[in-house]
Design a protein around this motif. Structure first.
Motif, PDB file in Angstrom:
ATOM      1  N   GLU A 268       0.762  -1.091   0.098  1.00  0.00           N
ATOM      2  CA  GLU A 268      -0.114   0.001  -0.021  1.00  0.00           C
ATOM      3  C   GLU A 268       0.766   1.306   0.080  1.00  0.00           C
ATOM      4  N   THR A 269       2.115   1.154   0.551  1.00  0.00           N
ATOM      5  CA  THR A 269       3.117   2.196   0.387  1.00  0.00           C
ATOM      6  C   THR A 269       4.179   2.268  -0.518  1.00  0.00           C
ATOM      7  N   PHE A 270       4.249   1.347  -1.326  1.00  0.00           N
ATOM      8  CA  PHE A 270       5.293   1.063  -2.397  1.00  0.00           C
ATOM      9  C   PHE A 270       6.642   1.174  -1.714  1.00  0.00           C
ATOM     10  N   ASP A 271       6.823   0.969  -0.719  1.00  0.00           N
ATOM     11  CA  ASP A 271       8.107   1.013  -0.071  1.00  0.00           C
ATOM     12  C   ASP A 271       8.746  -0.080   0.869  1.00  0.00           C
ATOM     13  N   GLU A 272       7.958  -1.275   0.489  1.00  0.00           N
ATOM     14  CA  GLU A 272       8.428  -2.544   0.945  1.00  0.00           C
ATOM     15  C   GLU A 272       9.077  -3.622   0.140  1.00  0.00           C
ATOM     16  N   GLY A 273       9.166  -3.089  -1.143  1.00  0.00           N
ATOM     17  CA  GLY A 273       9.740  -4.124  -2.067  1.00  0.00           C
ATOM     18  C   GLY A 273      11.464  -4.244  -1.857  1.00  0.00           C
ATOM     19  N   PRO A 274      12.095  -5.255  -2.701  1.00  0.00           N
ATOM     20  CA  PRO A 274      13.302  -5.670  -2.319  1.00  0.00           C
ATOM     21  C   PRO A 274      14.354  -4.565  -3.334  1.00  0.00           C
ATOM     22  N   PRO A 275      15.413  -4.372  -2.901  1.00  0.00           N
ATOM     23  CA  PRO A 275      16.432  -3.329  -3.536  1.00  0.00           C
ATOM     24  C   PRO A 275      16.839  -3.888  -5.083  1.00  0.00           C
ATOM     25  N   ILE A 276      17.092  -2.828  -5.971  1.00  0.00           N
ATOM     26  CA  ILE A 276      17.486  -3.329  -7.197  1.00  0.00           C
ATOM     27  C   ILE A 276      18.758  -2.957  -7.589  1.00  0.00           C
ATOM     28  N   TYR A 277      19.748  -3.735  -8.085  1.00  0.00           N
ATOM     29  CA  TYR A 277      20.987  -3.228  -8.354  1.00  0.00           C
ATOM     30  C   TYR A 277      21.241  -3.610  -9.969  1.00  0.00           C
ATOM     31  N   PHE A 278      22.016  -2.831 -10.652  1.00  0.00           N
ATOM     32  CA  PHE A 278      22.323  -2.658 -12.025  1.00  0.00           C
ATOM     33  C   PHE A 278      23.817  -2.854 -12.181  1.00  0.00           C
ATOM     34  N   SER A 279      24.106  -3.760 -13.034  1.00  0.00           N
ATOM     35  CA  SER A 279      25.545  -3.970 -13.340  1.00  0.00           C
ATOM     36  C   SER A 279      26.427  -2.737 -13.851  1.00  0.00           C
ATOM     37  N   HIS A 280      25.692  -2.035 -14.585  1.00  0.00           N
ATOM     38  CA  HIS A 280      26.429  -0.621 -14.949  1.00  0.00           C
ATOM     39  C   HIS A 280      25.314   0.224 -15.503  1.00  0.00           C
ATOM     40  N   ASN A 281      25.521   1.393 -15.719  1.00  0.00           N
ATOM     41  CA  ASN A 281      24.796   2.675 -16.199  1.00  0.00           C
ATOM     42  C   ASN A 281      25.093   3.049 -17.367  1.00  0.00           C
ATOM     43  N   ASP A 282      25.703   2.417 -18.208  1.00  0.00           N
ATOM     44  CA  ASP A 282      25.862   2.973 -19.743  1.00  0.00           C
ATOM     45  C   ASP A 282      24.541   3.113 -20.251  1.00  0.00           C
ATOM     46  N   VAL A 283      24.190   4.352 -20.649  1.00  0.00           N
ATOM     47  CA  VAL A 283      23.072   4.568 -21.485  1.00  0.00           C
ATOM     48  C   VAL A 283      23.190   4.195 -22.851  1.00  0.00           C
ATOM     49  N   VAL A 284      24.606   4.493 -23.443  1.00  0.00           N
ATOM     50  CA  VAL A 284      24.669   4.010 -25.008  1.00  0.00           C
ATOM     51  C   VAL A 284      25.938   3.282 -24.887  1.00  0.00           C
ATOM     52  N   TRP A 285      26.210   2.337 -25.979  1.00  0.00           N
ATOM     53  CA  TRP A 285      27.313   1.596 -26.105  1.00  0.00           C
ATOM     54  C   TRP A 285      27.826   1.521 -27.543  1.00  0.00           C
ATOM     55  N   SER A 286      28.998   1.230 -27.823  1.00  0.00           N
ATOM     56  CA  SER A 286      29.591   1.037 -29.066  1.00  0.00           C
ATOM     57  C   SER A 286      29.429  -0.383 -29.683  1.00  0.00           C
ATOM     58  N   THR A 287      28.894  -0.561 -30.989  1.00  0.00           N
ATOM     59  CA  THR A 287      28.603  -1.851 -31.541  1.00  0.00           C
ATOM     60  C   THR A 287      29.228  -1.465 -33.080  1.00  0.00           C
ATOM     61  N   SER A 288      28.760  -2.492 -34.042  1.00  0.00           N
ATOM     62  CA  SER A 288      29.045  -2.557 -35.354  1.00  0.00           C
ATOM     63  C   SER A 288      28.394  -1.431 -35.970  1.00  0.00           C
ATOM     64  N   HIS A 289      27.268  -0.916 -35.397  1.00  0.00           N
ATOM     65  CA  HIS A 289      26.256  -0.010 -36.087  1.00  0.00           C
ATOM     66  C   HIS A 289      27.152   1.280 -36.069  1.00  0.00           C
ATOM     67  N   GLU A 290      26.982   2.181 -36.970  1.00  0.00           N
ATOM     68  CA  GLU A 290      27.738   3.451 -37.132  1.00  0.00           C
ATOM     69  C   GLU A 290      27.190   4.433 -36.230  1.00  0.00           C
ATOM     70  N   HIS A 291      26.218   4.309 -35.492  1.00  0.00           N
ATOM     71  CA  HIS A 291      25.731   5.094 -34.304  1.00  0.00           C
ATOM     72  C   HIS A 291      25.668   4.166 -33.185  1.00  0.00           C
ATOM     73  N   SER A 292      25.969   4.833 -31.748  1.00  0.00           N
ATOM     74  CA  SER A 292      25.778   4.082 -30.806  1.00  0.00           C
ATOM     75  C   SER A 292      24.435   3.475 -30.150  1.00  0.00           C
ATOM     76  N   ARG A 293      24.510   2.398 -29.723  1.00  0.00           N
ATOM     77  CA  ARG A 293      22.975   1.833 -29.291  1.00  0.00           C
ATOM     78  C   ARG A 293      22.777   1.912 -27.755  1.00  0.00           C
ATOM     79  N   ILE A 294      21.455   1.997 -27.558  1.00  0.00           N
ATOM     80  CA  ILE A 294      21.175   2.260 -26.047  1.00  0.00           C
ATOM     81  C   ILE A 294      21.414   0.884 -25.301  1.00  0.00           C
TER      82      ILE A 294
END
Length: 441
Positions: A268-294
């Motif tokens: 009911e309060t939306f503050d009882e759930g488990p914590p969440i962890y991300f292995s990194h925070n790169d919004v974009v990264w480099s691939t074979s595409h000429e433009h960065s991908r999300i």
């Protein structure tokens, strides 16, 4: 690095900015070797055995025949191989060494250079620090070894999720998201997490959890049926990029809005759930595409926006990887252990050159860690990845170069300049002392 003198005794020589001179760099015994070895790469002796086994047997027979028939010898002066104990290198991977699953052309030459094929005969200890993941460190090293044609060991490799292994003792039942198939579950279990649940397990147990996603036959086979009444998810880990944003975000939101991680419940309060962890925070990264991908950072931003839209509250998330200081501290410990175990070096390097392609993670993290580190962390930005020439880096590096080869060449030559400069100061000081004594007399 072990060298052998003319009496057959082995000795270890390391290059230090305090005691090396030009004779150390270029001096050495005269040896006589077959001409075919004059052009041979020293890396051939350092390859992963798995790579060497892939060589064609006919090539081996041709080499054997050539050795038997060769009777011409040529004198060659080779500088003794030295291992630098005063500086080290750390590399990002995507956009620096690899792009689109293939080695960037200059990467092969760069690996030769730092493994001793340079004018100074210097071998430089190095580690890899990538935000990528989704596989075990061993599997990633096998991939990178094939791509670079050099053996890469897990002891010198950090994925984005590698530091998460230290949390296995804190949490028992965890939800692991991202990656291909069951690979991230395997990684988490190898880290020591005892009860690893995937989105596939939840969908298999209750298929209407994600109305628009159906499991493939392979996913259904590998997923596990859960007892939802007894499952209590203690933490959520996004190990790698999601392959199904809609389905994964739905399941993550269900967990975050639950009562103490009990699936099917709503807080009911939306503050009882488990914590969440991300292995990194790169919004974009480099691939074979000429433009960065999300990338994962975009998923994190999307999830935070969805959570606020649904609950009206801000979602607190934790990210590992670069530019987080904890990741660089972890890298410092890994580098120290690698230098000690592989090269017998017991002290920290004076300078660590970090080569990356993303100002927001690689360069920012290096610069900020340099401010709190006891030794120097020197940021080098390459033009082969995310950052595009002609734009101003949001976080300026100390050096911008074209590619990875130019980066390692710059680092080695900068250290050589330090050596010669230190030698000059010593000579100047000695001369001043002699002059002063002469005047007194």
């Amino acid at each position: 690095m072990a060298t052998t003198d003319r009496f057959g005794s082995q000795k270890v020589r390391r290059l230090s900015s305090l005691d090396a001179d030009r004779a150390d760099l270029y001096g050495g015994p005269n040896v006589v070797i077959p001409p075919k070895y004059l052009m041979a790469s020293t890396r051939d002796r350092d390859l992963n055995p798995d790579i060497e086994m892939d060589k064609n047997h006919s090539d081996e027979e041709a080499i054997s025949s050539e050795e038997e028939s060769s009777s011409v010898t040529t004198p060659l002066t080779i500088p003794p191989m030295t291992v630098s104990d005063d500086f080290a290198l750390a590399f990002d991977i995507d956009g620096v060494l690899i792009r689109g699953g293939q080695a960037i052309p200059e990467a092969i030459e760069a690996m030769k250079y730092i493994n001793g094929e340079n004018p100074y005969g210097v071998k430089v200890p190095y580690i890899f620090l990538t935000n990528g993941g989704g596989k075990t460190e061993k599997e990633r090293c096998q991939d990178l070894s094939r791509q670079l044609d050099y053996e890469v060991c897990p002891g010198q490799f950090i994925c984005g999720h590698t530091p998460m292994r230290e949390m296995a003792e804190r949490y028992d039942t965890v939800l692991v998201v991202g990656g291909e198939g069951e690979k991230c579950r395997i990684v988490a279990e190898e880290y020591g997490f005892r009860n690893v649940i995937t989105p596939g397990d939840i969908i298999k147990t209750r298929h209407d959890t994600t109305p628009f996603r159906k499991l493939t036959d392979e996913e259904y086979k590998n997923s596990r049926v859960l007892d939802l009444d007894s499952v209590q998810i203690e933490a959520i880990f996004v190990f790698a990029d999601s392959r199904d944003w809609a389905g994964d975000q739905q399941i993550i939101l269900d967990c975050l809005m639950s009562v103490n991680g009990k699936l099917g419940t709503r807080s009911e309060t939306f503050d009882e759930g488990p914590p969440i962890y991300f292995s990194h925070n790169d919004v974009v990264w480099s691939t074979s595409h000429e433009h960065s991908r999300i990338g994962m950072g975009a998923l994190r931003a999307s999830l935070e926006a969805l959570y606020k839209a649904v609950t009206g509250k801000e979602l607190k998330t934790v990210a590992f990887g670069k530019p987080q200081m904890g990741t660089f501290q972890f890298a410092t410990r890994l580098l120290s252990k690698w230098r000690r175990d592989s090269h017998g070096i017991g002290h920290a390097p004076s300078t660590v050159y970090f080569v990356g392609d993303t100002p927001e993670s690689d360069i920012r993290g290096t610069n900020e860690f340099n401010e709190i580190s006891e030794n120097e962390w020197y940021s080098v930005l390459v033009k082969t990845g995310v950052w595009q020439e002609g734009t101003i880096p949001r976080y300026p590096p100390k050096k911008i170069v074209n590619n990875i080869y130019d980066a390692v060449k710059f680092a080695v030559e900068r250290e050589q300049q330090k050596i010669y400069s230190n030698r000059g100061h010593v000579r100047d000081g000695l001369q001043d002392s002699l002059t002063e004594n002469s005047l007194k007399n």
